[in-house]
Scaffold this active site. Structure first.
Site, PDB file in Angstrom:
ATOM      1  N   ASP A 212       0.653  -1.264   0.266  1.00 23.46           N
ATOM      2  CA  ASP A 212       0.152  -0.136  -0.238  1.00 23.46           C
ATOM      3  C   ASP A 212       0.997   1.210  -0.501  1.00 23.46           C
ATOM      4  OD1 ASP A 212      -2.443   1.201   0.314  1.00 23.46           O
ATOM      5  OD2 ASP A 212      -2.986   1.300   2.263  1.00 23.46           O
TER       6      ASP A 212
ATOM      7  N   ASP B  85      -2.981   2.469  -5.790  1.00 24.06           N
ATOM      8  CA  ASP B  85      -2.283   2.413  -4.945  1.00 24.06           C
ATOM      9  C   ASP B  85      -1.957   1.293  -3.623  1.00 24.06           C
ATOM     10  OD1 ASP B  85      -4.526   2.676  -3.327  1.00 24.06           O
ATOM     11  OD2 ASP B  85      -3.805   4.320  -1.985  1.00 24.06           O
ATOM     12  N   GLU B  86      -2.478   0.306  -4.409  1.00 26.00           N
ATOM     13  CA  GLU B  86      -2.473  -1.176  -3.443  1.00 26.00           C
ATOM     14  C   GLU B  86      -2.755  -2.099  -4.585  1.00 26.00           C
ATOM     15  OE1 GLU B  86      -5.339  -1.760   0.243  1.00 26.00           O
ATOM     16  OE2 GLU B  86      -6.330  -0.003  -1.069  1.00 26.00           O
TER      17      GLU B  86
END
Length: 423
Positions: free
Chosen positions: A29, A123-124
């Site tokens: 993350d 983003d993850e």
């Protein structure tokens, strides 16, 4: 930061990592991703409270730096409240094309480690590194490798959770933010889970949390010790069983790498309701331009164009049209969006939100394109590709349709900010 993240994030753990035997699942993350990307070009803002989001009266926080989070600012919060909590915060408009470019680089790093990558957002992602152990070492070593490569190649930091299941890996990455790595040993899952608040469990929203708290169930351990029949009776058959399994660390889901984008879209909420059709059409052009760029950046084309129109009373309608051939051209998307808007019966009706979306996506390489007899060999496609190149080099908006070049004062009258917010 979401409500759940605030509830169960005590900070990076101290001491050496735990035994990672059997922990082939990683959750990676990025830390305050939108803000971190902005700080690459605005290093003078490091250490200051920074918020990314819409600055208008109806704007919301898309991301907040950890300095801003200390004041209680978090994502999805109305910007007006964020400004009250942290009046000294620097507010930056979102640049989704920039975030998408950095995200693509991050995902490329992940896929150089293992083909089993399941993105959850820009983003993850989850990674199954079981097949990479012989080549790259133990799971914790792979996690450190990923963190190092993300920092060196993209200039941002990330946090990595290492565990035997997806659920626990995601909790671990949240617990070790920012810029940390946490291993939850396979034989230590229950010890890790049971002290956490019940809100840490997937599927526990505010309503379910209130039910559990009313029953005196404050921690995951409390829930784990509750008879399954009681849980089924209080929160429902499926939810009760789901929470019972998670409370004991049971999560049979595997990392799925074949997930594909189902659609790509953008939308804008106006600060002031707008009834002028020409202004609405300019916004449809702006959104179509962004959607087209994102389609090309992702290597997709789509066959269906949809518009979303929300009236001042929050009544929302959607209209869609399927094209003869899939497209990634903003010009074609815009023409279809305008046709749908004109056929909606909402011309001259005040609107608070408009959106454009392209659905039924396929890989651009798999699409066949039939040239018409009078179509030139070069034209709009080449023009939009040049715009993409200019955006990558000089930033989003360096080249744009002439209709979108408006005086700053007129633009802010509609939006109250520098650029519209994609969703």
């Amino acid at each position: 930061m979401s409500r759940k993240q605030q509830l169960h994030r005590p900070g990076p753990p101290a001491g050496p990592p735990g035994d990672d035997t059997g922990c082939g699942i990683l959750h990676v993350d990025m830390d305050a991703f939108f803000v971190s990307v902005e700080l690459l070009e605005r290093p003078e803002l490091r250490g200051r409270p920074v918020v990314v989001g819409g600055a208008g009266g109806r704007g919301v926080v898309a991301a907040a730096s950890y300095e801003a989070r200390k004041y209680g600012v978090h994502s999805a919060m109305p910007m007006s409240r964020a400004r009250r909590l942290c009046p000294q915060a620097v507010v930056l408009p979102p640049r989704h094309d920039k975030y998408a470019a950095v995200s693509a680089g991050v995902m490329e790093i992940f896929r150089s480690i293992t083909p089993l990558v399941e993105p959850l957002a820009l983003d993850e992602a989850f990674l199954d590194v079981t097949g990479a152990l012989r080549r790259l070492g133990r799971p914790a070593e792979i996690g450190r490798l990923i963190r190092r490569q993300v920092a060196e190649q993209q200039g941002i930091t990330c946090s990595v959770g290492v565990a035997s299941t997806k659920f626990v890996a995601k909790l671990a990455s949240t617990r070790c933010k920012p810029d940390g790595l946490l291993v939850v040993p396979a034989d230590g899952v229950v010890e890790f889970l049971h002290p956490l608040p019940v809100a840490a469990l997937w599927g526990v929203g505010e309503r379910t949390e209130q039910i559990l708290l009313r029953l005196g169930l404050h921690t995951v351990g409390d829930l784990a010790a509750t008879p399954l029949d009681t849980l089924r009776r209080e929160v429902g058959e499926a939810a009760g069983e789901h929470l019972h399994h998670l409370a004991w660390g049971r999560d049979e889901r595997s990392v799925v790498s074949a997930a594909k984008d189902k659609s790509i879209g953008a939308e804008e909420t106006f600060d002031v309701d707008i009834a002028d059709p020409e202004t609405i059409r300019r916004e449809l052009l702006r959104l179509s331009d962004r959607v087209g760029a994102r389609l090309r950046g992702a290597g997709h084309v789509g066959r269906t164009v949809a518009v979303k129109l929300r009236r001042a009373d929050f009544t929302t309608i959607s209209r869609a049209r399927t094209l003869h051939e899939p497209t990634d051209l903003a010009r074609e998307i815009y023409a279809t969006a305008c046709t749908l808007y004109e056929a909606s019966g909402l011309e001259h009706i005040p609107l608070r939100l408009v959106g454009v979306r392209v659905e039924n996506l396929i890989a651009a390489d798999d699409a066949t394109r039939q040239l018409t007899l009078d179509e030139p060999e070069t034209g709009w496609r080449e023009a939009e590709q040049v715009m993409d190149l200019a955006a990558r080099r000089f930033g989003t908006g360096a080249v744009r349709p002439a209709a979108l070049v408006r005086p700053d004062g007129e633009r802010r009258a509609y939006y109250g900010k520098e650029s519209p917010r994609d969703k």
